[in-house]
Design an enzyme around this catalytic site. Structure first.
Site, PDB file in Angstrom:
ATOM      1  CD1 TRP A   1      -6.622  76.651  36.991  1.00  0.00           C
ATOM      2  CD2 TRP A   1      -4.626  77.086  37.912  1.00  0.00           C
ATOM      3  NE1 TRP A   1      -5.653  76.449  36.037  1.00  0.00           N
ATOM      4  CE2 TRP A   1      -4.429  76.708  36.569  1.00  0.00           C
ATOM      5  CE3 TRP A   1      -3.514  77.397  38.694  1.00  0.00           C
ATOM      6  CZ2 TRP A   1      -3.156  76.640  35.993  1.00  0.00           C
ATOM      7  CZ3 TRP A   1      -2.247  77.331  38.122  1.00  0.00           C
ATOM      8  CH2 TRP A   1      -2.083  76.951  36.787  1.00  0.00           C
TER       9      TRP A   1
ATOM     10  CG  ASP B   1      -6.652  82.746  39.511  1.00  0.00           C
ATOM     11  OD1 ASP B   1      -6.573  83.394  38.446  1.00  0.00           O
ATOM     12  OD2 ASP B   1      -6.048  81.664  39.701  1.00  0.00           O
TER      13      ASP B   1
ATOM     14  CE  LYS C   1      -3.675  80.292  31.259  1.00  0.00           C
ATOM     15  NZ  LYS C   1      -4.084  80.133  32.635  1.00  0.00           N
TER      16      LYS C   1
HETATM   17  C1  LIG Z   1      -3.222  79.706  33.793  1.00  0.00           C
HETATM   18  C2  LIG Z   1      -3.751  79.985  35.140  1.00  0.00           C
HETATM   19  C3  LIG Z   1      -2.899  80.346  36.156  1.00  0.00           C
HETATM   20  C4  LIG Z   1      -1.454  80.407  35.764  1.00  0.00           C
HETATM   21  O1  LIG Z   1      -0.489  80.472  36.570  1.00  0.00           O
HETATM   22  P1  LIG Z   1       0.986  80.715  36.002  1.00  0.00           P
HETATM   23  O2  LIG Z   1       1.744  80.868  37.226  1.00  0.00           O
HETATM   24  O3  LIG Z   1       0.913  81.983  35.193  1.00  0.00           O
HETATM   25  O4  LIG Z   1       1.365  79.531  35.182  1.00  0.00           O
HETATM   26  C5  LIG Z   1      -3.434  80.626  37.403  1.00  0.00           C
HETATM   27  N1  LIG Z   1      -4.763  80.548  37.614  1.00  0.00           N
HETATM   28  C6  LIG Z   1      -5.609  80.200  36.622  1.00  0.00           C
HETATM   29  C7  LIG Z   1      -7.067  80.166  36.876  1.00  0.00           C
HETATM   30  C8  LIG Z   1      -5.125  79.921  35.363  1.00  0.00           C
HETATM   31  O5  LIG Z   1      -5.942  79.593  34.363  1.00  0.00           O
END
Ligand SMILES: *Cc1c(COP(=O)(O)O)cnc(C)c1O
Length: 366
Positions: free
Chosen positions: A104, A178, A202
């Site tokens: 991420w 994040d 989540k």
């Molecule tokens: C699920 C998640 C995202 C999700 O991004 P979307 O654009 O909502 O699909 C972003 N960062 C993290 C750490 C996640 O777990």
């Protein structure tokens, strides 16, 4: 009305919601509190929905002890949307630094580079994202506009157990986190944070809603190319109603916040989350049959990737799990193996059922 137990759902997201919330939402689907409308059918500017949104905001502020100088925004665009929206609002087109700890944060760095100069302050890539680089080793650049990190890497299963104190590292820039996949699973130290964002799917509610917690002094610096609907100041000035917000998702999030309060708040859930994670990691570590590759002090309480030593048994493991009502255990395609997500709505009994499956399967195939 007799009801059988629902299966345990270990999805990484969209993910399990508290059953009590789903039942209440079902009851209120056609007629919310006697007003003759379902929540999806209400104007976002009517007094019914305004009361739902105000209560949701007040409850999440209380649950996370969010200080008054932070605004709470209900936005759309998800985590990936924020990967663009944050630099559009905070970078001023100059330089930012990103700590890469997994999939991420890597995506965040890549997206931000479309809008500003991105430095990689540190990376655990050489360790295949199984460790966390010590803050003292981070290369933070002078004049950096903010430092981004992902406080829980959902795919790789590494989690910061403590947020870094950037000031102690000689950096005055705000920290952006994040926290999509562990928000509300533990407290947040706001003294170390300038902005936090979380996709709702989540630990909060349905996909389509993104929560942003932003310190007031960071508003009002968006680039000219930033869409108005994504300018934090515009959104804040309109109480998250500059354009139509995701009303039903906000309603469900509000029910989840009330559910968390009824459980005893974030501290009570954190204690439960610690117990759940320990139960599963202990079972994995005790066994020769399974392995988790993350350094023990960096392991996520929320997302537990693990591998069968004999990967030819993966399909049989998943099929036997489904048969016992244990769903969505397949690992992310980029990592392989298995992943169990233990979000707030996953009860300890669900983790115990998973551990029983791990032990039984190993006994039968070991
Ligand atoms: C699920 C998640 C995202 C999700 O991004 P979307 O654009 O909502 O699909 C972003 N960062 C993290 C750490 C996640 O777990």
């Amino acid at each position: 009305m007799a009801s059988t137990r629902r299966p345990y759902n270990f999805s990484a997201g969209p993910a399990v919601l508290p059953e009590a919330v789903l039942r209440l939402a079902a009851e209120e689907m056609l007629d919310w509190h006697g007003c003759g409308m379902g929540v999806m059918e209400m104007s976002h500017r009517g007094r019914e929905f305004i009361s739902i949104a105000e209560r949701a905001e007040a409850d999440v502020r209380e649950l996370l002890a969010v200080p008054p100088q932070f605004r709470i925004l209900f936005m759309q665009g998800g985590g990936l949307g924020e990967n663009a929206i944050v630099p559009l609002n905070l970078s001023r087109g100059e330089r930012i630094d990103v700590v890469v700890t997994g999939s991420w944060s890597k995506k965040s760095a890549k997206e931000a580079a479309r809008y500003c100069d991105v430095g990689i302050a540190a990376s655990n890539e050489a360790d295949h994202h199984t460790t966390l680089p010590a803050p003292a080793s981070w290369q933070l650049r002078a004049g950096t506009r903010y430092v981004h990190l992902c406080s829980n890497e959902t795919i790789d299963g590494v989690e910061f157990q403590e947020l870094p104190d950037l000031k102690a590292l000689g950096c005055d820039a705000p920290l952006v986190i994040d926290c999509s996949s562990h928000v509300l699973s533990r407290p947040i130290d706001w003294s170390r944070v300038g902005l936090a964002f979380a996709g709702a799917q989540k630990n909060i509610g349905p996909a389509g809603l993104t929560l942003v917690f932003v310190r007031e002094d960071l508003l009002g610096h968006a680039l000219a190319i930033c869409p108005s609907a994504f300018d934090y100041k515009t959104v804040a000035d309109h109480g998250s109603m500059y354009n139509t917000p995701p009303t039903y998702a906000i309603y469900i999030a509000g029910l989840v916040f009330q559910w968390i309060k009824a459980q005893g708040g974030v501290a009570a859930l954190e204690a439960r989350n610690i117990a759940k994670a320990r139960l599963l990691y202990d079972a994995i570590d005790r066994s020769e049959f399974y392995a988790n590759r993350v350094a023990p002090n960096c392991r996520s309480r929320m997302n537990v990737p693990f591998f069968l030593r004999d990967e030819s048994l993966n399909e049989a493991f998943l099929a036997a799990a489904r048969e016992r009502g244990l769903l969505q255990l397949k690992g992310h395609k980029s990592v392989g193996g298995m992943r169990a997500s233990l979000y707030n709505a996953m009860p300890l009994e669900g983790v115990q059922a998973l551990v029983d499956h791990l032990n039984d399967f190993a006994r039968r195939h070991g």
